[in-house]
Structure formats: C-alpha cells, structure tokens
Design a protein around this motif. Structure first.
Motif, short mmCIF file in Angstrom:
data_model
loop_
_atom_site.label_atom_id
_atom_site.label_comp_id
_atom_site.label_asym_id
_atom_site.label_seq_id
_atom_site.Cartn_x
_atom_site.Cartn_y
_atom_site.Cartn_z
N LYS A 146 -104.54 -77.33 133.96
CA LYS A 146 -105.20 -77.00 132.70
C LYS A 146 -104.88 -78.06 131.66
O LYS A 146 -103.96 -78.86 131.83
CB LYS A 146 -104.75 -75.62 132.22
CG LYS A 146 -105.10 -74.50 133.19
CD LYS A 146 -104.62 -73.15 132.69
CE LYS A 146 -104.98 -72.05 133.67
NZ LYS A 146 -104.49 -70.72 133.24
N GLN A 147 -105.62 -78.07 130.57
CA GLN A 147 -105.41 -79.06 129.54
C GLN A 147 -103.96 -79.08 129.08
O GLN A 147 -103.38 -80.14 128.85
CB GLN A 147 -106.33 -78.76 128.35
CG GLN A 147 -106.30 -79.82 127.26
CD GLN A 147 -107.07 -81.06 127.64
OE1 GLN A 147 -108.17 -80.99 128.15
NE2 GLN A 147 -106.48 -82.23 127.38
N ALA A 148 -103.35 -77.92 128.98
CA ALA A 148 -101.96 -77.84 128.52
C ALA A 148 -101.00 -78.55 129.46
O ALA A 148 -99.91 -78.97 129.05
CB ALA A 148 -101.54 -76.38 128.35
N ASP A 149 -101.40 -78.71 130.73
CA ASP A 149 -100.53 -79.36 131.70
C ASP A 149 -100.45 -80.87 131.50
O ASP A 149 -99.68 -81.55 132.19
CB ASP A 149 -100.99 -79.05 133.12
CG ASP A 149 -100.82 -77.58 133.47
OD1 ASP A 149 -99.73 -77.05 133.22
OD2 ASP A 149 -101.78 -76.97 133.99
N CYS A 150 -101.25 -81.40 130.56
CA CYS A 150 -101.13 -82.82 130.24
C CYS A 150 -99.71 -83.16 129.81
O CYS A 150 -99.24 -84.29 130.03
CB CYS A 150 -102.12 -83.18 129.14
SG CYS A 150 -103.86 -83.22 129.67
N ALA A 151 -99.03 -82.20 129.22
CA ALA A 151 -97.66 -82.42 128.76
C ALA A 151 -96.69 -82.66 129.90
O ALA A 151 -95.57 -83.15 129.68
CB ALA A 151 -97.19 -81.23 127.92
N THR A 152 -97.07 -82.31 131.13
CA THR A 152 -96.17 -82.47 132.27
C THR A 152 -96.29 -83.83 132.94
O THR A 152 -95.50 -84.15 133.82
CB THR A 152 -96.46 -81.39 133.33
OG1 THR A 152 -97.73 -81.65 133.97
CG2 THR A 152 -96.48 -79.99 132.72
N VAL A 153 -97.30 -84.62 132.57
CA VAL A 153 -97.53 -85.90 133.23
C VAL A 153 -96.36 -86.84 132.92
O VAL A 153 -96.09 -87.14 131.76
CB VAL A 153 -98.84 -86.54 132.77
CG1 VAL A 153 -99.08 -87.86 133.51
CG2 VAL A 153 -100.01 -85.59 133.00
#
Length: 467
Positions: free
Chosen positions: A275-282
C-alpha cells in the motif's frame, strides 16, 4: 475483422457438444446424499465448517479435451460450501490451485449463499495423465470445465447462480461468461487484467506515475539499481538461501538470471501487493545487504524464480505465453545494469520440455469485444494502484454492468473497500442478480464473516506471479 471473428468463435463454441452430467435426482434433505446422485462427482471428504454450513472436498470427472472424447478424462478438484439448497450459489475460481479451506469469497458473503470452488485445469493434481498442452490448456477448455460443473450442480441448486474470481480468477470468470453467457445470472470479476494486444500495452505508462509520491517511486528504483550494482553481495545471500532450501534454477537458466528478473519485477510487485503507506519501509540504497534482502523477502524474494517455486505456476506462465498475453518489462531505467536483455518474458518461466504453439493473437481481442458490446450483468472491481488494472475490461454502461475502482487500492481490491455509496450500489447490484432484496449499507472490512478465516489472507487467493 474482430466482429467476424467473434461471430465465428461463438458459432464454433455453440456447435461443440458439451454434454453436462445427467440430471440428478431431486435434492433430498441431506446435501451429502444429494451429491451422491450427480454422475461423475465424487465426495472425497467432508471437513468441519462454521455453524450453518457444510464443507466438502470433491472431484468431478472432466474430458481432457471437450472437443475430443477420445482424449480421455481427468479428475478435477472442487470444494463445496453448502448452506441451503434454496440459496444462491457462487461459482468461484482463483484461476490457479484449489483453496482447500472453508472460506467465502466476497460475493458469497454478500448473498450469504453456497460456494462451488474449482481448481483450474493443469494445476496439479487436476491434470490429465496424458497431456496435450496446446489442445487442452486453453481458456475455452477451462470455461467448458466450469460449464459442465455448474450445469451438474444446478440439479440440486436450482436458484440463482453467480460467477466470481480475482486476478486470473477474474479473467477466468469473464471468459466463462463469454463462452457460456446464460449459465449464471451475474459475474463479478476482481482485478482482472485485459491484455488485448500482447507486447503493446499501457502498463509501463501506468508504472511511471503510480501512487501519489514521486519520492516513493524514486526510492524503489534506487534500491533496484543498488542490488544490481552489488550482485556479488546479494548473490551470496541468495545462494545461501537456495542451498538451505535445495533450490535449483534450471528453468530460468541461473541464480544470477533469477536475481535480475526478480529485481526488475520488484517495482511491479511492490505496487501490486503493498500500500502507499508501505513506501516508508523501502530501504535506502546503500543499506546493509541483509536489510535490503529481508525487505525483498516481503516484496519479491530474490529466489522467487527457483524451479521449486515456479513449478506450481507453470500452467499460468504457459497460458500467458500463448493466449493471455503479459506486460512489457518495466526496466528502461535499469538498462545499463541488465545482463540478460529480453529474458523477462513469460516463456522464460516455462520448462523447455513443454512445447508452445504460436501466440494466439485473436483470443483476447475476442473476449474484449464481447465484454464491450454483448456482456451484461458484469461488475468489475479494480484497485487504483494495482498495475494489473492498467489494462482493464470496459463493459458497456448500457447493459446492466458497472466498474468501480478502489481509491489507493492494490491487487486485493474488493467491494468493501469502495467509498460507502459505491459499495452500497455494488452490493445492491450483486444481490439483485442473486434474486435478493437490497440491504442497508454494505459489507465492511470491520465485519468479517463469523467463523470463517480471512479469505484474502490465503496465498492462493491473491496470487504470486507478476506476469
């Protein structure tokens, strides 16, 4: 030309005799007893089910080739979730292997009905002993499987029928309806790709602007480049995992090829499943190799294309190579680091022992034309950020059809994730097709069905292949 082809194929399909199983005896009060009267159907087992339901593992004898009785038969796996003989019944398929659990698709939840789930032909063990991939593994043959099974079960479920599936299952539900348009009263395909013209599509344009954060796209591309620049480090980690799991890489050619293909696909895989919020995990480029390797395990494992991992999906890659089509490889920004150009195509993942016919350039245009001009009672659900929705079906708005897109949704998009008014409208449409009155509101993600596992958590529901 397409119109003439559609007419020709329709006539051909109609001309082929698909004798459904003989009519069963009138349904008695016990479902187990009723199933015994359906020719060709075998009850393998009855497993526990939530209160108010019964759950059966079945096999159904199918022709290996619906056009050639001499080709023999095979046993196709099904499951049946029974609630009530008078309730609506949902024909479900993932387009892959069988989901063995007593779970309910969203459509089944909406109509509170029975569910007949099928394993797609050629996915083991639903495969003829003597195979002929070119003749037997086609979209028409699979549609004929579903047709025979639905016709057989109508002997005990005389009410309304719906068809559904997600991803390749959504494609399967669409193809089934195209070839046998009168079998069911409505079809609800989820996140179903529609690759009308193979190798000339809009997927790459979609991927170039997917999501609402350019920085996220840049971070994903940066970590891809980082891995390809540090092949030795990541290759050592992958080789260690492969040795522990006894993985081999004969089909794709080598572990280095497998890593490169995985890295290319990881951008797609991120938007398909995250999800878009998972961008923080990259992770940042230059992070410790193990940190990045572990992140890839969550998004697209660097040993995804081992022979042992690919084996169960070979029928899909075969179909993508000969009928379904597949997206272009999104890798222009990686060209200076790619060692194996042209390798990221679906045929790479099919063992050389399986001979493939020339690509069928007419199959998908025929389906697309039918959906646009003749298909009715069709409800398509897509996710806004799901790459598979870049080329989607477009049903006519004048034939009791609809298409909804979940804002920010991925490859797990469903009706319950739509804005409230749209979810209510879609729910009402499904219930109307099932012969049921509307209900207040719609299903929500906060109200899962009592006693059932989370249907969308099953790995066989949201499928792994990127292609």
């Amino acid at each position: 030309m397409v119109k003439k082809l559609t007419t020709l194929l329709a006539a051909l399909a109609a001309a082929v005799t698909l004798a459904p199983a003989a009519t069963a005896a009138p349904a008695p009060g016990d479902i187990a007893e009723a199933l015994k009267h359906i020719p060709g159907l075998t009850v393998v087992s009855e497993d526990p089910a939530p209160a108010g339901f019964r759950f059966f593992h079945l096999t159904f004898t199918q022709p290996a080739d619906h056009r050639d009785p001499r080709a023999g038969t095979f046993e196709q796996r099904y499951t049946l979730l029974h609630r009530d003989f008078a309730a609506p019944t949902v024909a479900y398929t993932s387009g892959y292997n069988m989901n063995d659990r007593a779970s309910r698709s969203e459509v089944t939840q909406i109509v509170n009905g029975n569910q007949l789930s099928m394993e797609y032909r050629y996915f083991s063990p639903s495969r003829p002993a003597k195979t002929d991939w070119a003749k037997q593994l086609t979209i028409w043959q699979a549609a004929a499987d579903e047709h025979r099974a639905v016709q057989a079960l109508k002997a005990i479920y005389p009410g309304k029928w719906l068809a559904t599936g997600a991803s390749k299952g959504g494609m399967t539900a669409t193809y089934y309806r195209r070839f046998f348009p009168h079998d069911v009263d409505g079809t609800v395909p989820y996140v179903a790709p529609n690759d009308v013209i193979n190798e000339h599509d809009s997927y790459n344009r979609f991927l170039a602007r997917v999501g609402n954060d350019p920085a996220c796209r840049a971070a994903l591309k940066a970590v891809q480049r980082d891995v390809l620049k540090r092949r030795d480090e990541f290759g050592a980690l992958a080789a260690r995992e492969a040795a522990e799991k006894k993985y081999t890489f004969t089909t794709v050619g080598s572990i280095d090829i497998a890593i490169e293909l995985t890295v290319i696909d990881s951008y797609w895989a991120f938007w398909q499943y995250q999800k878009q919020a998972d961008c923080a995990t990259v992770p940042a480029a230059g992070s410790p190799a193990q940190v990045i390797y572990d992140w890839y395990d969550r998004v697209e494992s660097l040993v995804t294309y081992a022979d042992q991992a690919l084996e169960g999906y070979v029928p899909y890659y075969y179909q993508a190579s000969v009928q379904l089509g597949s997206p272009e490889s999104y890798d222009s920004y990686l060209q200076d680091l790619i060692r194996y150009p042209g390798k990221n195509v679906s045929s790479t993942f099919v063992p050389k022992s399986i001979k493939m016919p020339p690509f069928d350039h007419f199959a998908m245009p025929d389906i697309d034309f039918w959906v646009r001009t003749q298909g009715d009672q069709l409800l398509y659900i897509y996710g806004e950020n799901d790459p598979w929705g870049a080329e989607r079906f477009a049903p006519s708005r004048h034939r009791d059809t609809a298409l909804y897109t979940v804002p920010g949704g991925n490859h797990g998009a469903k009706i319950a994730q739509l804005p409230a008014a749209q979810a209510a409208d879609a729910t009402a449409m499904v219930r109307r097709w099932a012969g049921l009155p509307p209900v207040a509101g719609a299903l929500t993600q906060a109200s899962p069905p009592a006693g059932f596992p989370d249907f969308d958590a099953d790995p066989l529901v949201v499928q792994k292949p990127r292609l």
